[in-house]
Enzyme design. Structure first.
Site, PDB file in Angstrom:
ATOM      1  N   SER A 145      37.157  33.703  36.503  1.00 25.15           N
ATOM      2  CA  SER A 145      38.373  34.198  37.140  1.00 25.15           C
ATOM      3  C   SER A 145      39.618  33.520  36.583  1.00 25.15           C
ATOM      4  O   SER A 145      39.870  33.565  35.394  1.00 25.15           O
ATOM      5  CB  SER A 145      38.232  34.027  38.651  1.00 25.15           C
ATOM      6  OG  SER A 145      39.089  34.907  39.312  1.00 25.15           O
ATOM      7  N   ASP A 304      44.936  38.311  36.556  1.00 26.88           N
ATOM      8  CA  ASP A 304      44.164  37.208  35.965  1.00 26.88           C
ATOM      9  C   ASP A 304      43.052  37.783  35.068  1.00 26.88           C
ATOM     10  O   ASP A 304      42.903  39.009  34.973  1.00 26.88           O
ATOM     11  CB  ASP A 304      43.645  36.268  37.071  1.00 26.88           C
ATOM     12  CG  ASP A 304      42.561  36.880  37.926  1.00 26.88           C
ATOM     13  OD1 ASP A 304      42.448  38.121  37.946  1.00 26.88           O
ATOM     14  OD2 ASP A 304      41.822  36.128  38.585  1.00 26.88           O
ATOM     15  N   ASP A 306      39.864  38.369  35.121  1.00 26.54           N
ATOM     16  CA  ASP A 306      38.928  39.392  35.618  1.00 26.54           C
ATOM     17  C   ASP A 306      39.635  40.403  36.516  1.00 26.54           C
ATOM     18  O   ASP A 306      38.988  41.215  37.189  1.00 26.54           O
ATOM     19  CB  ASP A 306      37.717  38.769  36.320  1.00 26.54           C
ATOM     20  CG  ASP A 306      38.099  37.866  37.486  1.00 26.54           C
ATOM     21  OD1 ASP A 306      39.296  37.539  37.614  1.00 26.54           O
ATOM     22  OD2 ASP A 306      37.206  37.492  38.255  1.00 26.54           O
ATOM     23  N   ASP A 308      41.092  40.546  39.301  1.00 26.66           N
ATOM     24  CA  ASP A 308      40.952  40.748  40.753  1.00 26.66           C
ATOM     25  C   ASP A 308      42.192  40.246  41.483  1.00 26.66           C
ATOM     26  O   ASP A 308      42.461  40.638  42.599  1.00 26.66           O
ATOM     27  CB  ASP A 308      39.658  40.132  41.313  1.00 26.66           C
ATOM     28  CG  ASP A 308      39.452  38.673  40.968  1.00 26.66           C
ATOM     29  OD1 ASP A 308      40.303  38.082  40.261  1.00 26.66           O
ATOM     30  OD2 ASP A 308      38.429  38.104  41.406  1.00 26.66           O
TER      31      ASP A 308
HETATM   32  O1  LIG Z   1      40.006  27.675  47.518  1.00 23.09           O
HETATM   33  P1  LIG Z   1      38.883  28.082  46.610  1.00 23.09           P
HETATM   34  O2  LIG Z   1      37.536  27.816  47.193  1.00 23.09           O
HETATM   35  O3  LIG Z   1      39.077  27.510  45.243  1.00 23.09           O
HETATM   36  O4  LIG Z   1      39.017  29.639  46.490  1.00 23.09           O
HETATM   37  C1  LIG Z   1      40.230  30.275  46.167  1.00 23.09           C
HETATM   38  C2  LIG Z   1      39.941  31.711  45.799  1.00 23.09           C
HETATM   39  O5  LIG Z   1      39.070  31.686  44.704  1.00 23.09           O
HETATM   40  C3  LIG Z   1      38.620  32.943  44.209  1.00 23.09           C
HETATM   41  O6  LIG Z   1      39.688  33.668  43.708  1.00 23.09           O
HETATM   42  C4  LIG Z   1      37.938  33.702  45.314  1.00 23.09           C
HETATM   43  O7  LIG Z   1      37.545  34.965  44.859  1.00 23.09           O
HETATM   44  C5  LIG Z   1      38.871  33.840  46.484  1.00 23.09           C
HETATM   45  O8  LIG Z   1      38.211  34.515  47.513  1.00 23.09           O
HETATM   46  C6  LIG Z   1      39.329  32.481  46.958  1.00 23.09           C
HETATM   47  O9  LIG Z   1      40.275  32.603  47.966  1.00 23.09           O
END
Ligand SMILES: O=P(O)(O)OC[C@H]1O[C@H](O)[C@H](O)[C@@H](O)[C@@H]1O
Length: 572
Positions: A145, A304, A306, A308
């Site tokens: 990501s 980003d 990927d 999303d």
């Molecule tokens: O705070 P973290 O655990 O690093 O996650 C932060 C983000 O990471 C990714 O983008 C996930 O897909 C999100 O759902 C999440 O909110």
């Protein structure tokens, strides 16, 4: 096994792989590096497995990808009929992404599980859509990501198109841990293609339908037609998989004034023009701002690798640019969806929005004002995806919108992960709606604040890498649990939620949080303010979230600043 035992096992297992042997020999006497690479195995976090690329049990490499895939195959084969439906595999522009995707496909084929492999890079939302569209049993995306370039990762999707939840992740992990690296074999690619186990997929099978579906999410398509020519967009895919679908979508909805940042248009695994390919990072917009000045744009989009996440910058009436937060974008979209549907008489009575607990409480206020339910989940879009499925299974709610402060937005149910293409459509439409009213997108945010109160949301992250970092994060969380504060910056704590214990305590009375167990502490403060602390599940960081509100901007900002200072001190 100890760190050294793991290390020697790798040297033995991969003795025939000169590159891996060379890499391992080079760190033979480097205690810290040995520890970091071998003290643990990669595991499923907020969004799949993520790690720095390199040799080792705690690194992303082809051996961990193959073992994870054998684990996934074993898990699916617990129900052989289901496994026959196959697994869809996508990948982004990161180092080794294409190679890991092919290995994933060929290990699945060797296990007798059909694999649908995309013919080129694709975004996460397209994979999520494809799993449902092709009626597959699961999906995989090779991506880390928004993480820095030295990372890659492995996201796993269930048959509903959402990333797997904790239970399935545990089931897969159990099999991974019981699998020897040397037992993971690949089917020959030609053989896999010849016998039909491996199928390559592309536009015809998936993308055309996906884009057609996304277009149906437009609430007022006439706005795009009437105002679209006045909208000047600068778009940067940040070297990732958004380039093709986002541009195609914008073109097909009639937005022709789209200038793409040339230097960031093509896939580049090194993300050479930026520090991190993350729309949360202001540095990601530097080139876009330059181009925006040249073409006199009024909005900037950044997705980003990927695709999303969608980041947005907008120009106000005075010509000043504002980088919007995920919370601001999410609230504007939520408000737009609810108000447009209300106006059109199509707002369902059982309508519902979903957000994570660390996302702004402004969303709750907006939903409340429209008589719409709002549900809260732990961090991770998989939990929002899961909620959509529950609404459908129970038939008790109509999903309208889901979002997270981390720049994830979704208004469809045919995709079950955050969707940067879907978000591009909605932000474009809101920008057109604002133009039709003679105001800017930025003015709309101010209108919302005026109506509901001013909300300030901040995230303060501290990076603590490696085994020592992990120990420090545990120590901080443990310390806060052992001696919870009574107040923060002079604001009384009215309730404490400890998601690890699964309780919310108010005036000595405990009630269940109703959410899965997770290492999160959430302090509810007087006046609807709150502070939340949790370790990140995607990066070696501890994150502090601060939500403040007041009728006026200055007051909300000053409460937030005081809370941030006090909360940081609490963790020192
Ligand atoms: O705070 P973290 O655990 O690093 O996650 C932060 C983000 O990471 C990714 O983008 C996930 O897909 C999100 O759902 C999440 O909110």
């Amino acid at each position: 096994m100890t760190i050294l035992e793991n290390y020697h096992q790798w040297l033995q297992d991969f003795a025939n792989d000169p590159e891996t042997v060379r890499e391992l020999e080079a760190i033979r006497n480097d205690e810290k590096e040995l520890e970091d690479r071998f003290y643990t195995d990669l595991s499923f976090g907020t969004a799949g497995m993520r790690g720095v690329l390199g040799a080792g049990t705690n690194r992303m490499n082809k051996y961990n990808v193959r073992r994870a895939t054998k684990g996934l195959a074993g898990y699916l084969l617990e129900n052989p009929e289901n496994a026959k439906r196959g697994v869809v595999i996508a990948y982004d522009s990161r180092r080794c992404s294409a190679e890991f995707a092919k290995d994933t496909a060929l290990v699945l084929c060797a296990e007798g599980v059909p694999a649908f492999l995309f013919d080129a890079l694709r975004p996460v939302p397209v994979l999520s859509y494809a799993v449902r569209h092709l009626n597959a049993a699961a999906g995989v995306v090779i991506t880390a990501s928004h993480n820095p370039p030295q990372y890659n990762g492995y996201k796993v999707y269930g048959e509903d198109g959402a990333q797997v939840g904790p239970e399935a992740a545990e089931g897969i992990t159990r099999i991974i841990r019981a699998t020897k690296y040397t037992d993971c074999v690949l089917m020959d690619e030609k053989k896999a293609l010849d016998n039909g186990l491996l199928k390559m997929i592309g536009n015809k099978e998936v993308d055309d339908d996906y884009i057609a579906q996304i277009k149906t999410l437009s609430i007022n398509p006439e706005l795009l037609r009437s105002e679209g020519s006045k909208l000047h967009i600068v778009y940067t895919p940040l070297h990732g998989s958004g380039n093709v679908p986002v541009r195609r979508l914008l073109k097909e909805i009639g937005l022709t004034n789209v200038a793409v940042v040339k230097e960031q248009e093509m896939p580049d695994p090194n993300f050479s023009t930026i520090k991190v390919p993350n729309p949360e990072d202001p540095g990601a917009y530097e080139m876009a701002f330059k181009l925006a000045a040249e073409v006199d744009a009024n909005v900037i989009f950044a997705t980003d690798p990927d695709c999303d996440r969608l980041g947005v910058a907008v120009k106000d009436g005075k010509g000043e640019w504002h980088l919007l937060s995920g919370n601001q974008i999410g609230c504007v979209l939520l408000h737009y969806i609810l108000s447009s549907k209300k106006k059109a008489g199509t707002l369902p009575k059982d309508g519902a929005a979903v957000k994570s607990i660390v996302t702004t409480s402004l969303a709750n206020k907006i939903c409340e004002s429209f008589g719409i339910s709002i549900f809260e989940t732990l961090t991770g879009f998989k939990f929002i995806g899961e909620k959509i499925q529950q609404f459908m299974d129970k038939g008790d709610h109509t999903f309208l919108f889901g979002f997270e402060e981390s720049y994830g937005f979704l208004s469809s149910t045919f995709v079950r992960d955050k969707d940067g293409v879907n978000a591009s459509l909605l932000v474009s439409e809101v920008a057109c709606a604002c133009m039709a009213e003679g105001i800017t997108f930025y003015d709309r945010i101010q209108q919302i604040f005026k109506e509901y109160g001013y909300y300030v949301n901040n995230v303060v992250s501290t990076t603590l890498p490696g085994k020592d970092g992990l120990a420090r994060i545990k120590e901080i969380m443990g310390g806060l649990r052992a001696q919870p504060p009574k107040e923060i910056a002079g604001l009384k704590i009215t309730a404490v939620r400890d998601y690890l214990k699964g309780t919310r305590t108010e005036n000595g009375r405990e009630e269940p949080t109703g959410l899965p167990v997770s290492d999160v502490l959430y302090f509810e403060l007087e006046g609807g303010n709150w502070v939340c602390v949790r370790p990140s599940g995607t990066e070696p960081k501890i994150k502090l979230y601060v939500n403040s509100n007041a009728p006026e901007k200055a007051e909300a900002e000053s409460i937030n600043a005081a809370l941030c200072e006090a909360a940081k001190a609490m963790m020192a």
